[in-house]
Design a protein around this motif. Structure first.
Motif, mmCIF file in Angstrom:
data_model
loop_
_atom_site.group_PDB
_atom_site.id
_atom_site.type_symbol
_atom_site.label_atom_id
_atom_site.label_comp_id
_atom_site.label_asym_id
_atom_site.label_seq_id
_atom_site.Cartn_x
_atom_site.Cartn_y
_atom_site.Cartn_z
ATOM 1 N N ARG A 1 0.804 -1.226 0.000
ATOM 2 C CA ARG A 1 0.000 0.000 0.000
ATOM 3 C C ARG A 1 0.836 1.275 0.000
ATOM 4 O O ARG A 1 0.279 2.362 0.075
ATOM 5 C CB ARG A 1 -0.910 0.028 1.230
ATOM 6 C CG ARG A 1 -1.938 -1.054 1.261
ATOM 7 C CD ARG A 1 -2.770 -0.934 2.536
ATOM 8 N NE ARG A 1 -3.838 -1.890 2.566
ATOM 9 C CZ ARG A 1 -5.047 -1.672 2.064
ATOM 10 N NH1 ARG A 1 -5.334 -0.540 1.493
ATOM 11 N NH2 ARG A 1 -5.967 -2.606 2.136
ATOM 12 N N LEU A 2 2.140 1.163 -0.069
ATOM 13 C CA LEU A 2 2.999 2.326 0.099
ATOM 14 C C LEU A 2 2.699 3.442 -0.910
ATOM 15 O O LEU A 2 2.844 4.608 -0.596
ATOM 16 C CB LEU A 2 4.477 1.925 0.024
ATOM 17 C CG LEU A 2 5.458 2.941 0.580
ATOM 18 C CD1 LEU A 2 5.131 3.317 2.012
ATOM 19 C CD2 LEU A 2 6.871 2.406 0.505
ATOM 20 N N GLY A 3 2.231 3.119 -2.091
ATOM 21 C CA GLY A 3 1.951 4.126 -3.102
ATOM 22 C C GLY A 3 0.579 4.767 -3.013
ATOM 23 O O GLY A 3 0.261 5.680 -3.779
ATOM 24 N N GLU A 4 -0.242 4.339 -2.073
ATOM 25 C CA GLU A 4 -1.590 4.892 -1.963
ATOM 26 C C GLU A 4 -1.531 6.299 -1.374
ATOM 27 O O GLU A 4 -0.730 6.592 -0.496
ATOM 28 C CB GLU A 4 -2.477 3.966 -1.122
ATOM 29 C CG GLU A 4 -2.714 2.634 -1.821
ATOM 30 C CD GLU A 4 -3.647 1.711 -1.069
ATOM 31 O OE1 GLU A 4 -4.363 2.179 -0.154
ATOM 32 O OE2 GLU A 4 -3.664 0.516 -1.411
ATOM 33 N N ILE A 5 -2.413 7.156 -1.872
ATOM 34 C CA ILE A 5 -2.368 8.579 -1.537
ATOM 35 C C ILE A 5 -2.541 8.831 -0.039
ATOM 36 O O ILE A 5 -1.901 9.713 0.528
ATOM 37 C CB ILE A 5 -3.394 9.384 -2.379
ATOM 38 C CG1 ILE A 5 -3.196 10.887 -2.183
ATOM 39 C CG2 ILE A 5 -4.812 8.993 -2.026
ATOM 40 C CD1 ILE A 5 -1.949 11.421 -2.789
ATOM 41 N N VAL B 1 -7.719 10.694 10.533
ATOM 42 C CA VAL B 1 -8.920 10.557 9.705
ATOM 43 C C VAL B 1 -8.643 9.726 8.444
ATOM 44 O O VAL B 1 -9.353 8.754 8.182
ATOM 45 C CB VAL B 1 -9.539 11.934 9.377
ATOM 46 C CG1 VAL B 1 -10.648 11.808 8.349
ATOM 47 C CG2 VAL B 1 -10.061 12.578 10.657
ATOM 48 N N PRO B 2 -7.600 10.022 7.656
ATOM 49 C CA PRO B 2 -7.336 9.159 6.499
ATOM 50 C C PRO B 2 -6.969 7.714 6.891
ATOM 51 O O PRO B 2 -7.218 6.789 6.129
ATOM 52 C CB PRO B 2 -6.153 9.824 5.791
ATOM 53 C CG PRO B 2 -6.172 11.231 6.259
ATOM 54 C CD PRO B 2 -6.763 11.208 7.636
ATOM 55 N N MET B 3 -6.400 7.525 8.067
ATOM 56 C CA MET B 3 -6.087 6.159 8.510
ATOM 57 C C MET B 3 -7.376 5.345 8.682
ATOM 58 O O MET B 3 -7.382 4.141 8.478
ATOM 59 C CB MET B 3 -5.330 6.184 9.852
ATOM 60 C CG MET B 3 -3.944 6.689 9.789
ATOM 61 S SD MET B 3 -2.900 5.503 8.980
ATOM 62 C CE MET B 3 -1.767 6.592 8.174
ATOM 63 N N GLY C 1 -9.090 6.304 -1.511
ATOM 64 C CA GLY C 1 -8.300 5.768 -2.624
ATOM 65 C C GLY C 1 -7.640 4.437 -2.327
ATOM 66 O O GLY C 1 -6.826 3.959 -3.102
ATOM 67 N N ALA C 2 -8.011 3.812 -1.199
ATOM 68 C CA ALA C 2 -7.398 2.529 -0.825
ATOM 69 C C ALA C 2 -7.871 1.424 -1.755
ATOM 70 O O ALA C 2 -9.009 1.406 -2.205
ATOM 71 C CB ALA C 2 -7.731 2.180 0.615
ATOM 72 N N HIS C 3 -6.949 0.526 -2.026
ATOM 73 C CA HIS C 3 -7.293 -0.670 -2.808
ATOM 74 C C HIS C 3 -7.687 -1.767 -1.829
ATOM 75 O O HIS C 3 -6.863 -2.360 -1.180
ATOM 76 C CB HIS C 3 -6.110 -1.136 -3.646
ATOM 77 C CG HIS C 3 -5.536 -0.033 -4.505
ATOM 78 N ND1 HIS C 3 -6.297 0.622 -5.439
ATOM 79 C CD2 HIS C 3 -4.315 0.519 -4.544
ATOM 80 C CE1 HIS C 3 -5.536 1.534 -6.045
ATOM 81 N NE2 HIS C 3 -4.331 1.492 -5.495
ATOM 82 N N THR C 4 -8.964 -2.009 -1.699
ATOM 83 C CA THR C 4 -9.559 -2.948 -0.745
ATOM 84 C C THR C 4 -8.640 -3.589 0.191
ATOM 85 O O THR C 4 -7.748 -3.881 0.554
ATOM 86 C CB THR C 4 -10.338 -4.051 -1.463
ATOM 87 O OG1 THR C 4 -9.513 -4.681 -2.390
ATOM 88 C CG2 THR C 4 -11.561 -3.461 -2.057
#
Length: 148
Positions: A78-82, A138-140, A145-148
């Protein structure tokens, strides 16, 4: 392994980031001030010294949070997720504020008390530091934009 890293990440955030947030917020209340000579005042150089020590120590120990989080993000791909990128940037900003600005100003405030301007600045910076962590949390939870 993922559950262990997530547990370390969350617990370190609660204990060390939470502890540093509380210490930075309380410091201005107890730090010495040249403007206040009232012996009944709650100002206490001893309490301020402890809060200063907690600020520095917990800020260093809070490095566990981004380290565990980044390892977890790499393991999960997931390192590349915004939302991860935003959290890393905001965490870096919070780390810079507490280590390069808040902690040194606290030391100055204890060594040479002024008439309150420095303590008001520390109060504002503590609010900014705490707000950055609120914005990170909040984003955590939402993970836009997370990939399931």
């Amino acid at each position: 392994m993922h559950q262990l890293l997530l547990s370390v990440h969350v617990l370190a955030a609660i204990i060390f980031v939470g502890g540093s947030a509380v210490a930075t917020s309380l410091f201005p209340r107890y730090a010495p001030s040249a403007a206040i000579a009232d012996p009944a005042s709650e100002r206490s150089p001893a309490v301020a010294a402890v809060l200063h020590r907690i600020t520095g120590t917990y800020a260093r120990l809070a490095l566990i949070v981004p380290v565990a989080g980044m390892i977890l993000a790499v393991l999960q791909g997931r390192l590349g997720e915004i939302w991860i990128t935003a959290a890393i940037i905001l965490t870096g900003c919070a780390a810079a504020i507490i280590t390069m600005i808040i902690h040194p100003i606290q030391r100055e405030a204890m060594e040479v008390p002024d008439h309150g301007a420095r303590l008001r600045t520390l109060g504002m910076l503590a609010g900014l530091y705490n707000m950055l962590w609120l914005i990170v949390v909040v984003p955590m939870i939402v993970r836009p934009g997370a990939h399931t």
